[in-house]
Design an enzyme around this catalytic site. Structure first.
Site, short mmCIF file in Angstrom:
data_model
loop_
_atom_site.label_atom_id
_atom_site.label_comp_id
_atom_site.label_asym_id
_atom_site.label_seq_id
_atom_site.Cartn_x
_atom_site.Cartn_y
_atom_site.Cartn_z
N GLU A 66 13.24 7.20 -7.94
CA GLU A 66 14.58 6.22 -6.69
C GLU A 66 14.85 5.27 -6.37
O GLU A 66 14.29 4.72 -7.53
CB GLU A 66 12.64 6.47 -6.39
CG GLU A 66 11.62 7.53 -5.26
CD GLU A 66 10.01 7.14 -5.42
OE1 GLU A 66 9.84 7.72 -3.91
OE2 GLU A 66 10.04 6.37 -5.02
N ASP A 237 2.52 7.78 -0.78
CA ASP A 237 3.62 7.29 -0.77
C ASP A 237 4.53 8.32 -1.18
O ASP A 237 5.85 7.91 -1.46
CB ASP A 237 3.98 6.05 -2.36
CG ASP A 237 3.77 6.53 -3.34
OD1 ASP A 237 2.92 7.54 -3.41
OD2 ASP A 237 3.05 6.17 -4.18
P1 NAD Z 1 -2.91 5.90 -12.08
O1 NAD Z 1 -2.45 7.35 -12.85
O2 NAD Z 1 -2.32 5.16 -13.40
O3 NAD Z 1 -4.00 5.78 -11.55
C1 NAD Z 1 -4.67 6.24 -10.52
C2 NAD Z 1 -6.20 6.42 -10.36
O4 NAD Z 1 -6.33 7.25 -9.39
C3 NAD Z 1 -6.76 6.69 -12.74
O5 NAD Z 1 -7.57 6.39 -12.75
C4 NAD Z 1 -7.33 7.99 -11.81
O6 NAD Z 1 -8.09 8.91 -12.78
C5 NAD Z 1 -7.81 8.41 -10.17
N1 NAD Z 1 -7.69 9.20 -9.40
C6 NAD Z 1 -7.07 10.27 -8.83
N2 NAD Z 1 -7.54 11.50 -7.85
C7 NAD Z 1 -8.56 10.30 -8.39
C8 NAD Z 1 -9.16 10.81 -6.83
N3 NAD Z 1 -9.82 12.05 -6.47
N4 NAD Z 1 -10.97 9.83 -6.55
C9 NAD Z 1 -11.40 9.14 -7.43
N5 NAD Z 1 -9.95 8.49 -8.42
C10 NAD Z 1 -9.01 9.36 -8.49
O7 NAD Z 1 -1.47 5.32 -11.70
P2 NAD Z 1 -1.05 3.62 -10.22
O8 NAD Z 1 -0.01 2.94 -11.56
O9 NAD Z 1 -3.02 2.97 -10.61
O10 NAD Z 1 -0.95 3.66 -9.11
C11 NAD Z 1 -2.29 4.56 -8.59
C12 NAD Z 1 -1.62 4.89 -6.72
O11 NAD Z 1 -0.86 4.09 -6.34
C13 NAD Z 1 0.17 6.35 -7.28
O12 NAD Z 1 -0.26 6.84 -6.34
C14 NAD Z 1 0.89 5.57 -7.57
O13 NAD Z 1 2.42 6.44 -7.10
C15 NAD Z 1 1.09 4.88 -6.21
N6 NAD Z 1 1.91 3.18 -5.89
C16 NAD Z 1 1.59 2.36 -4.62
C17 NAD Z 1 2.68 1.49 -4.40
C18 NAD Z 1 3.27 1.28 -2.95
O14 NAD Z 1 3.68 0.67 -3.04
N7 NAD Z 1 2.49 2.32 -2.29
C19 NAD Z 1 2.68 1.12 -5.01
C20 NAD Z 1 2.35 0.92 -6.62
C21 NAD Z 1 1.99 2.74 -6.61
#
Ligand code: NAD
Length: 356
Positions: A66, A237
């Site tokens: 993006e 997101d």
């Molecule tokens: P990451 O992959 O490092 O961590 C995600 C965690 O979620 C992992 O530890 C995984 O085991 C866990 N997980 C997956 N499915 C699960 C479930 N059903 N129940 C419990 N735990 C579960 O990712 P990250 O960098 O920490 O990002 C997390 C999310 O936040 C992503 O989806 C990312 O796109 C989003 N994000 C959003 C914003 C925003 O501004 N809203 C900004 C950054 C990241």
């Protein structure tokens, strides 16, 4: 706008991952989160003057890339960011990013920086800032479902900005929770490792969902959400990527960043296009009310918006002179006569001793 760090318009300050880590260590994580929050508050309160557009997304089977641009009329900024939930299996990050700030008057870039770590900081600061306006009074406990890369930043932002000192953690991967607990040890937060989502949300004033899965998942079902809680939903997101059961949305007062983007990417993609939602910036300027009673469920349906990156970029730019943590990049051609760009190449050929 002058080139803040270098005073030389042709050299662009570049903040590498290493520089960013040194800036964080020099300032301190919590102080940095508070600093970014101040810049976010300033920019959210002048929301109307920004150029705004939903981010430009290129979707593929495994993820999304993006571009997120905005401008306040003086400064232009954009972030390049990806989201690839399956990356972690190959030892890669789910989210990586870099960003640029430019002077609107000349179009010249004035900052080029890593934004993988900075995105985690700005996302956490934005979440905690929203919660400051929406959470129930006297909140002290947060459940956090998803304990990956963003999680420690979220925890520390909620501690610094909202006074949260108890955390209830759950992740489908217990190793992620162990990592999060280890990283936060000794930082003034009581942490409980929970065996399920249901157990994590017990007694929580705030529920943060920050999981990564490229599908419409159901991390929280309606029965798990009691009255009066604030939900900080981060992980939904992208189109086709959500975390909350639709019934939770129907019981909540929903607050968003920029509706045209959130309707495509956020939890509210599950609702009709004209379903009423409130804009966070208007709560912050006092134009509309945030939480109106103790029983209300408030939901911050976060997707991440360009103005938040702009604020974080401005914050970093303002730390460069004091910290000195940057390198100058030779990014812009500088011919003696601006129209003689080719002459510059010829001069280089001469000085390198290259025959024509
Ligand atoms: P990451 O992959 O490092 O961590 C995600 C965690 O979620 C992992 O530890 C995984 O085991 C866990 N997980 C997956 N499915 C699960 C479930 N059903 N129940 C419990 N735990 C579960 O990712 P990250 O960098 O920490 O990002 C997390 C999310 O936040 C992503 O989806 C990312 O796109 C989003 N994000 C959003 C914003 C925003 O501004 N809203 C900004 C950054 C990241």
């Amino acid at each position: 706008m002058k080139n803040i760090a270098t005073k030389d318009l042709n050299l662009v300050p570049f903040v590498s991952v290493d520089d960013m880590m040194k800036i964080i260590l020099e300032i301190g994580v919590e102080k940095m989160l508070l600093g970014i929050t101040e810049y976010l508050e300033d920019d959210f309160k002048r929301w109307e003057l920004f150029d705004k557009t939903p981010r430009v997304a290129s979707h593929s089977k495994e993820g999304v890339i993006e571009l997120m641009p905005t401008s306040d009329g003086d400064v232009y900024g954009f972030k390049y960011v990806n989201g690839h939930p399956k990356n972690t299996k190959d030892g890669l990050q789910t989210v990586t990013a870099f960003g640029v700030l430019s002077d609107v008057n000349t179009g010249y870039p004035v900052l080029f920086t890593e934004m993988t770590i900075l995105t985690a900081l700005r996302t956490a600061a934005t979440s905690a800032m929203a919660a400051k306006y929406l959470m129930p009074k006297g909140s002290s406990t947060m459940a956090m479902i998803g304990n990956g890369a963003q999680s420690e930043f979220q925890a520390l932002a909620f501690k610094a900005i909202c006074g949260i000192n108890k955390l209830r953690l759950y992740d489908i991967d217990p190793q992620a929770t162990d990592k999060c607990m280890k990283n936060l040890a000794g930082l003034g937060i009581d942490i409980v490792k929970c065996a399920s989502e249901q157990s994590a949300v017990e007694g929580a004033d705030i529920i943060t969902t920050v999981t990564a899965d490229k599908q419409c998942a159901t991390i929280l079902t309606d029965n798990m959400v009691g009255s009066g809680v604030h939900i900080n939903a981060i992980g939904g997101d992208c189109p086709g990527k959500t975390e909350l059961h639709k019934d939770i949305l129907l019981r909540s007062e929903i607050f968003v960043e920029y509706p045209p983007q959130t309707r495509i990417e956020g939890e509210i993609q599950q609702l009709d296009d004209d379903y009423p939602v409130k804009e966070l910036w208007q709560v912050m300027t006092g134009e509309i009310e945030g939480r109106t009673n103790d029983k209300q469920i408030t939901l911050f349906d976060s997707v991440g918006f360009a103005i938040e990156d702009f604020s974080a970029l401005r914050f970093i730019r303002d730390q460069l002179e004091a910290t000195g943590q940057y390198q100058n990049l030779d990014m812009l051609a500088d011919p003696d006569d601006p129209r003689d760009l080719f002459g510059m190449v010829l001069r280089a050929a001469k000085s390198e001793g290259v025959e024509e």
